[in-house]
Design a protein around this motif. Structure first.
Motif, short mmCIF file in Angstrom:
data_model
loop_
_atom_site.label_atom_id
_atom_site.label_comp_id
_atom_site.label_asym_id
_atom_site.label_seq_id
_atom_site.Cartn_x
_atom_site.Cartn_y
_atom_site.Cartn_z
N THR A 78 -5.98 1.69 4.43
CA THR A 78 -6.76 1.25 4.94
C THR A 78 -7.63 0.21 4.49
O THR A 78 -8.16 -1.05 5.28
CB THR A 78 -8.00 2.43 5.26
OG1 THR A 78 -7.45 3.35 5.89
CG2 THR A 78 -9.19 1.94 5.81
N GLN A 79 -7.81 -0.04 3.14
CA GLN A 79 -8.37 -1.20 2.37
C GLN A 79 -7.38 -2.27 2.35
O GLN A 79 -7.85 -3.21 2.61
CB GLN A 79 -8.83 -0.46 0.94
CG GLN A 79 -9.64 0.58 0.66
CD GLN A 79 -11.01 0.12 1.35
OE1 GLN A 79 -11.47 -0.87 0.97
NE2 GLN A 79 -11.53 1.08 1.96
N ASP A 80 -6.04 -1.98 2.47
CA ASP A 80 -5.14 -2.99 2.39
C ASP A 80 -5.32 -3.92 3.68
O ASP A 80 -5.17 -5.26 3.58
CB ASP A 80 -3.83 -2.50 2.47
CG ASP A 80 -3.42 -1.97 1.21
OD1 ASP A 80 -3.84 -2.49 0.17
OD2 ASP A 80 -2.18 -1.07 0.97
N VAL A 121 -9.90 -5.27 4.08
CA VAL A 121 -10.18 -6.29 3.13
C VAL A 121 -10.02 -7.54 3.64
O VAL A 121 -10.97 -8.35 3.86
CB VAL A 121 -9.75 -6.13 1.61
CG1 VAL A 121 -10.05 -7.12 0.74
CG2 VAL A 121 -10.62 -4.84 0.93
N ASP A 160 -16.04 -3.97 5.73
CA ASP A 160 -16.18 -2.95 4.59
C ASP A 160 -16.00 -1.56 5.27
O ASP A 160 -16.80 -1.30 5.87
CB ASP A 160 -17.63 -3.32 3.97
CG ASP A 160 -18.08 -2.43 2.94
OD1 ASP A 160 -17.37 -1.92 2.18
OD2 ASP A 160 -19.28 -2.25 2.76
N ARG A 161 -14.90 -1.02 4.34
CA ARG A 161 -14.77 0.34 4.95
C ARG A 161 -15.15 1.46 3.61
O ARG A 161 -14.18 1.26 2.58
CB ARG A 161 -13.25 0.66 5.25
CG ARG A 161 -12.84 -0.20 6.34
CD ARG A 161 -13.59 0.47 7.71
NE ARG A 161 -13.34 1.70 7.86
CZ ARG A 161 -13.65 2.29 8.66
NH1 ARG A 161 -14.65 1.76 9.86
NH2 ARG A 161 -13.61 3.72 8.99
N MET A 168 -15.16 4.74 1.37
CA MET A 168 -14.07 5.46 1.07
C MET A 168 -14.71 6.90 0.54
O MET A 168 -15.58 6.80 -0.27
CB MET A 168 -13.17 5.10 -0.05
CG MET A 168 -11.93 5.61 -0.34
SD MET A 168 -11.04 5.02 -1.98
CE MET A 168 -10.31 3.56 -1.02
N ARG A 182 -13.73 3.62 -5.56
CA ARG A 182 -12.77 2.85 -4.73
C ARG A 182 -12.23 1.68 -5.44
O ARG A 182 -10.87 1.51 -5.03
CB ARG A 182 -13.80 2.31 -3.47
CG ARG A 182 -12.96 1.49 -2.34
CD ARG A 182 -13.92 1.08 -1.29
NE ARG A 182 -14.82 0.08 -1.45
CZ ARG A 182 -15.43 -0.56 -0.53
NH1 ARG A 182 -15.48 -0.27 0.53
NH2 ARG A 182 -16.36 -1.43 -0.92
N ASP A 183 -13.12 0.94 -6.13
CA ASP A 183 -12.18 -0.15 -6.85
C ASP A 183 -11.19 0.37 -8.01
O ASP A 183 -10.49 -0.22 -8.01
CB ASP A 183 -13.67 -0.90 -7.40
CG ASP A 183 -14.30 -1.58 -6.52
OD1 ASP A 183 -13.67 -2.03 -5.51
OD2 ASP A 183 -15.16 -2.41 -6.84
N MET A 215 -8.12 1.41 -6.19
CA MET A 215 -7.28 0.34 -5.78
C MET A 215 -6.77 -0.40 -6.76
O MET A 215 -5.70 -0.86 -7.08
CB MET A 215 -8.20 -0.69 -4.97
CG MET A 215 -8.59 -0.26 -3.70
SD MET A 215 -7.48 0.23 -2.49
CE MET A 215 -7.09 -1.60 -2.02
N ARG A 260 -3.81 -3.15 -6.48
CA ARG A 260 -4.37 -4.00 -5.58
C ARG A 260 -5.47 -4.88 -6.33
O ARG A 260 -6.03 -4.44 -7.15
CB ARG A 260 -5.06 -3.04 -4.67
CG ARG A 260 -3.99 -2.95 -3.23
CD ARG A 260 -3.07 -2.20 -3.52
NE ARG A 260 -2.25 -1.80 -2.22
CZ ARG A 260 -1.30 -0.75 -2.33
NH1 ARG A 260 -0.74 -0.33 -3.40
NH2 ARG A 260 -0.63 -0.56 -1.06
N THR A 315 -8.99 -6.32 -6.88
CA THR A 315 -10.29 -5.50 -6.76
C THR A 315 -11.10 -6.53 -7.38
O THR A 315 -10.86 -7.45 -8.35
CB THR A 315 -10.62 -4.19 -7.13
OG1 THR A 315 -10.55 -4.02 -8.57
CG2 THR A 315 -9.33 -3.38 -6.66
#
Length: 202
Positions: free
Chosen positions: A116-118, A121, A126-127, A129, A179-180, A183, A188, A190
């Motif tokens: 979802t973040q993939d 972003v 802004d989602r 989590m 969240r960060d 990721m 990912r 961040t």
């Protein structure tokens, strides 16, 4: 986290992702995601593939030379369903507890949270989590080598969540929202990526 809570989060996150994707223009489905080489559309398709029949997955793995990453990318690339069909498929998974063979129920939770973040972003969305779900997913990544190898990759760094009871690793301390951290654990980019890279032994 008990099983019912895990699956409740999975259902909610899949539905929320479908809502978000339904709200974007069709041309934005081709936006590059945080998964290198994958578009928003391919990531969305991939999430629905967690419930493919075991026989289908075995055949796909054989055709991809038993390379897991190649298999999942090929499946996403060859999925020709329309955006509306993909979001309908995401919603249609609600209530199902099917998951790929050899995986934990935490794996589809991790999958939908990170993916979802993939897509969110790069789309500028802004989602949030769910903190408890993010902690459970982060613990899963930290204790499982494949496919992220977080313990080895982040050797020399201690990660501590500022909004949850989560702390892993040894070394120079990096504090951030869970969240960060999740990721970062899944490789990912961040807000803390540069700092982690500078502190890591790798």
């Amino acid at each position: 986290m008990d099983s019912d809570t895990v699956w409740r989060h999975i259902d909610e996150q899949r539905a929320n992702l479908a809502d978000m994707l339904d709200a974007i223009e069709s041309e934005r489905w081709s936006t590059p995601s945080l998964c290198e080489g994958w578009t928003v559309r391919e990531v969305a398709a991939h999430i629905t593939h967690s419930q493919l029949p075991k026989s289908t997955m075995v055949i796909a793995l054989i055709r991809s030379g038993f390379r897991f990453n190649a298999m999942v990318y090929r499946a996403a690339l060859q999925d020709k369903r329309s955006p509306s069909e993909l979001t309908a498929a995401l919603r249609g998974m609600s209530g199902s507890r099917k998951r790929p063979p050899g995986t934990s129920e935490l794996d589809p939770l991790l999958d939908v949270l990170v993916h979802t973040q993939d897509v969110a972003v790069p789309l500028g969305v802004d989602r949030p989590m769910p903190v408890d779900a993010a902690v459970a997913a982060a613990e899963r990544v930290w204790t499982t080598a494949f496919p992220f190898n977080a313990r080895r990759r982040l050797r020399g760094v201690e990660l501590a969540a500022t909004d949850a009871d989560f702390r892993v690793g040894e070394g120079r301390l990096v504090e951030a929202p869970i969240r960060d951290i999740l990721m970062a654990l899944t490789a990912r980019p961040t807000s803390i990526s540069a700092r982690i890279e500078s502190l890591s032994d790798q």
